[in-house]
Design a protein around this motif. Structure first.
Motif, mmCIF file in Angstrom:
data_model
loop_
_atom_site.group_PDB
_atom_site.id
_atom_site.type_symbol
_atom_site.label_atom_id
_atom_site.label_comp_id
_atom_site.label_asym_id
_atom_site.label_seq_id
_atom_site.Cartn_x
_atom_site.Cartn_y
_atom_site.Cartn_z
ATOM 1 N N GLN A 60 0.817 -1.189 0.000
ATOM 2 C CA GLN A 60 0.000 0.000 0.000
ATOM 3 C C GLN A 60 0.858 1.249 0.000
ATOM 4 N N TYR A 61 0.475 2.177 -0.854
ATOM 5 C CA TYR A 61 1.105 3.493 -0.831
ATOM 6 C C TYR A 61 0.078 4.453 -0.251
ATOM 7 N N LEU A 62 0.423 5.096 0.845
ATOM 8 C CA LEU A 62 -0.528 6.005 1.480
ATOM 9 C C LEU A 62 -0.416 7.396 0.859
ATOM 10 N N PRO A 63 -1.527 7.974 0.381
ATOM 11 C CA PRO A 63 -1.459 9.281 -0.275
ATOM 12 C C PRO A 63 -1.092 10.374 0.723
ATOM 13 N N CYS A 94 -7.996 6.783 3.343
ATOM 14 C CA CYS A 94 -7.805 5.351 3.581
ATOM 15 C C CYS A 94 -8.663 4.831 4.710
ATOM 16 N N ARG A 95 -9.393 5.702 5.349
ATOM 17 C CA ARG A 95 -10.215 5.324 6.503
ATOM 18 C C ARG A 95 -9.381 4.550 7.511
ATOM 19 N N ILE A 123 6.337 12.252 -7.220
ATOM 20 C CA ILE A 123 7.764 11.937 -7.186
ATOM 21 C C ILE A 123 8.052 10.727 -6.308
ATOM 22 N N LEU A 124 7.164 10.404 -5.363
ATOM 23 C CA LEU A 124 7.375 9.222 -4.543
ATOM 24 C C LEU A 124 6.748 7.984 -5.168
ATOM 25 N N GLU A 125 6.245 8.124 -6.385
ATOM 26 C CA GLU A 125 5.631 7.008 -7.108
ATOM 27 C C GLU A 125 4.476 6.391 -6.344
ATOM 28 N N GLY A 126 3.635 7.245 -5.771
ATOM 29 C CA GLY A 126 2.420 6.744 -5.122
ATOM 30 C C GLY A 126 2.174 7.351 -3.760
ATOM 31 N N GLY A 127 3.228 7.626 -3.019
ATOM 32 C CA GLY A 127 3.003 8.155 -1.682
ATOM 33 C C GLY A 127 3.941 7.483 -0.704
ATOM 34 N N LEU A 128 3.540 7.477 0.567
ATOM 35 C CA LEU A 128 4.379 6.847 1.585
ATOM 36 C C LEU A 128 4.108 5.349 1.566
ATOM 37 N N ARG A 129 5.176 4.572 1.411
ATOM 38 C CA ARG A 129 4.955 3.138 1.296
ATOM 39 C C ARG A 129 4.943 2.493 2.673
#
Lengths: 299, 331
Positions: free
Chosen positions: B82-85, B130-131, B94-100
């Motif tokens: 999961q990549y957290l936005p 993401c609830r 630039i992080l290719e999705g968010g915080l991994r």
């Protein structure tokens, strides 16, 4: 006294065992990664890859592991097992899969329509040869090394021979071990082990593992001192990448080769890293970039 | 660590015990430090070999052991990556999705470059989109629930597209997902982190609140560590590395994304460099440098360290009344 005489008479291993151990070196020894190609490495060597944080040490180790895992035919790999001890907690399985996929894809493209095995089968075979464990402190690391013996013997019984032992990174518990030895024990019994005793145990286990199975040991070491002067960094052609040793003498004596890394270099169009051999001391530095299909040397 | 006699090994006869004791091996710790296993196995009688095998079996049971890569991939696929936005689109790009999840990200920046604002924006974004639950450890009393409420309100309005006010109970539901802890010294922070780790790891006894925890924010980690770090002093460094170790454990074993902040100190040529020294550098997976651009009034984020992406990307954002807005990065 009785024990010593018996031991002396019995010896450590028979000639048949010794020959089997030493002569299984008719195995593939192509260079694992580009920066390592200048020095001919063989089984039972211990290579330390040292450098500041972010200088591509873990990436170099991962690329070396990928070359070791891949089959010899078409991919130029060693087709051997890899033992990976993750002391830093930085290991990323997705990156390993990504590199394997890139190399398999490249191999397929070059094979020009010959007999190609299914990419998935090769990927699964490679991943099965890769054994990973995480350690959280020095005692955990020693326990891991001691319990590895049985697991490696089991793997060999199933026909998989181990070729590479990777430690990322060896200096991870340095401060913890030094602080632990300072804590005064409440009772006489709990005398804290010194960092030298712990390192001695680690070296002993590594030595026995690598000796028994003919493993090449690659260890990364992160520097804990900031670079002293900035002049050496400006001129990348002049030799003299900095390296200040902090590991105990027992580890320093165990290391047979040392490669220094630095980077990424500023003012370049691409992201470039440099490497220099300190042990054996070779003049000249190599410059390389990181790509999924391997580390590529650039001029 | 226990003594060998306490382990209840069936083959440990008094004779074998005295042989081991003569070598100085009385506890498991002594065995790990001084036992030369090859020698012991080659020497001794069958019983000595059995005792060594039983001790090794005990050690094997204490830890996880070697896992094959194939098993690792299957576990990863079962858990899902999961990549957290982050709530800031240019940064996500630039992080290719968010915080991994499973990684430790560090925000480095001088004062007033937007670190705390970005932390609050990430908390709001993860809690709403993401609830999921967010644990926010505030060490410098800079967390503002009103500001976070504004950010969540903006997110709700943009996604649901209505112009009017946001329903109070909807806002309240999202805000309940952000758990705030206060810690003003490293020891209280370490105990909070260890408690978090213990309660999430104990699956059967996890309090309902921690079951869906996905993000941990520590703002700011450097204010906890700098006071105890002085020169090459050993204890301070050991505590710092210990803090890094528990953050890593939370990321890897409990599958959280961890976000921490760090300030800067003067470096060579007047260029600011991240604080906490060289030993701290290897601990985060991703390091982002924030600088403030006074002409465009935007903050710029540059990736200075990443374990799998090249470090030559930049993003930009502005801090507005409604939260963080992406801006065009100046190249």
């Amino acid at each position: 006294m009785m024990m010593d005489v018996r031991e002396w008479v019995r010896g450590h291993e028979s000639v048949a065992c010794m020959l089997h151990r030493v002569l299984t070196n008719s195995r593939c020894t192509t260079p694992l990664v580009a920066p390592l190609q200048q020095v001919a490495l063989q089984a039972r060597d211990v290579v330390e890859v040292a450098g500041p944080s972010g200088s591509a040490k873990s990436e170099l180790l991962l690329q070396a592991a990928v070359t070791c895992l891949l089959p010899e035919r078409l991919y130029g790999g060693w087709e051997g097992g890899v033992l990976w001890y993750d002391l830093d907690g930085h290991f990323d399985i997705l990156r390993l899969v990504c590199l394997l996929q890139a190399r398999i894809h490249q191999g397929k493209a070059l094979s020009l329509g010959g007999l190609i095995e299914d990419g998935d089968n090769i990927m699964n075979a490679c991943l099965e040869r890769f054994l990973l464990t995480r350690c959280y402190n020095s005692f955990d690391f020693i326990a891991a090394l001691q319990t590895t013996r049985n697991q490696v013997k089991e793997a060999q019984r199933q026909g998989r021979s181990m070729r590479l032992l990777i430690i990322d990174s060896i200096g991870a518990f340095y401060w913890l071990d030094r602080a632990a030895s300072l804590v005064a024990g409440a009772s006489i019994e709990s005398s804290r082990p010194s960092i030298q005793a712990v390192t001695r145990a680690v070296v002993r286990e590594l030595h026995q593992l690598s000796n028994m199975h003919g493993l090449l040991v690659l260890a990364s070491k992160c520097s804990i001192f900031s670079p002293q002067s900035s002049d050496a960094r400006k001129d990348t052609r002049r030799a003299g990448l900095q390296h200040r040793e902090y590991m105990p003498a027992e580890w320093q004596e165990f290391v047979t080769h040392r490669l220094l890394l630095q980077g990424p270099m500023s003012g370049e169009a691409e992201v470039v890293f440099i490497s220099e051999w300190q042990m054996p001391a070779l003049s000249g530095v190599d410059r390389f970039t990181i790509e999924n299909t391997g580390l590529k040397l650039v001029i | 660590m226990p003594k060998l006699i306490e382990l209840g090994l069936p083959s440990l006869t008094p004779e074998i015990y005295s042989i081991l004791a003569s070598q100085g091996i009385i506890s498991v710790e002594d065995f790990m430090l001084s036992a030369d296993i090859s020698k012991l196995e080659a020497w001794g009688s069958g019983t000595l070999k059995e005792v060594v095998a039983e001790i090794l079996h005990y050690l094997e049971c204490q830890r996880v052991g070697l896992k094959s890569g194939l098993r690792g991939v299957q576990d990863m696929q079962a858990m899902g990556i999961q990549y957290l936005p982050t709530g800031c689109d240019s940064l996500d790009a630039i992080l290719e999705g968010g915080l991994r999840e499973g990684t430790l990200t560090e925000l480095v920046g001088a004062s007033a470059t937007g670190k705390t604002q970005l932390c609050m924006q990430v908390a709001a974004s993860v809690a709403y989109k993401c609830r999921a639950l967010v644990a926010y450890i505030d060490t410098c009393h800079s967390f503002s629930s009103i500001r976070v409420a504004h950010m969540v309100g903006t997110l709700i309005k943009t996604s649901e597209g209505h112009q009017g006010g946001v329903a109070a109970d909807e806002l309240g539901k999202v805000l309940k997902g952000i758990l705030k802890f206060s810690a003003f010294d490293i020891y209280s922070a370490l105990s909070i982190l260890h408690e978090l780790h213990a309660s999430i790891s104990n699956n059967f006894q996890a309090p309902e609140e921690f079951r869906h925890l996905r993000l941990l924010i520590v703002d700011s980690a450097s204010s906890l560590i700098s006071p105890i770090l002085g020169g090459n002093q050993i204890q301070g460094h050991a505590l710092m590395v210990g803090m890094g170790a528990i953050l890593r454990k939370l990321a890897i074993e409990n599958h959280l994304a961890v976000l921490i902040t760090n300030h800067t100190v003067g470096g060579e040529f007047g260029q600011p460099k991240p604080a906490l020294g060289e030993s701290w550098k290897r601990i985060p997976d991703v390091r982002l440098l924030l600088t403030h651009n006074p002409s465009s009034n935007a903050s710029e984020v540059a990736v200075i360290k990443h374990s799998s992406i090249a470090c030559n990307k930049q993003a930009s954002f502005c801090i507005t009344k409604r939260g963080l807005q992406s801006a065009e990065a100046e190249l």
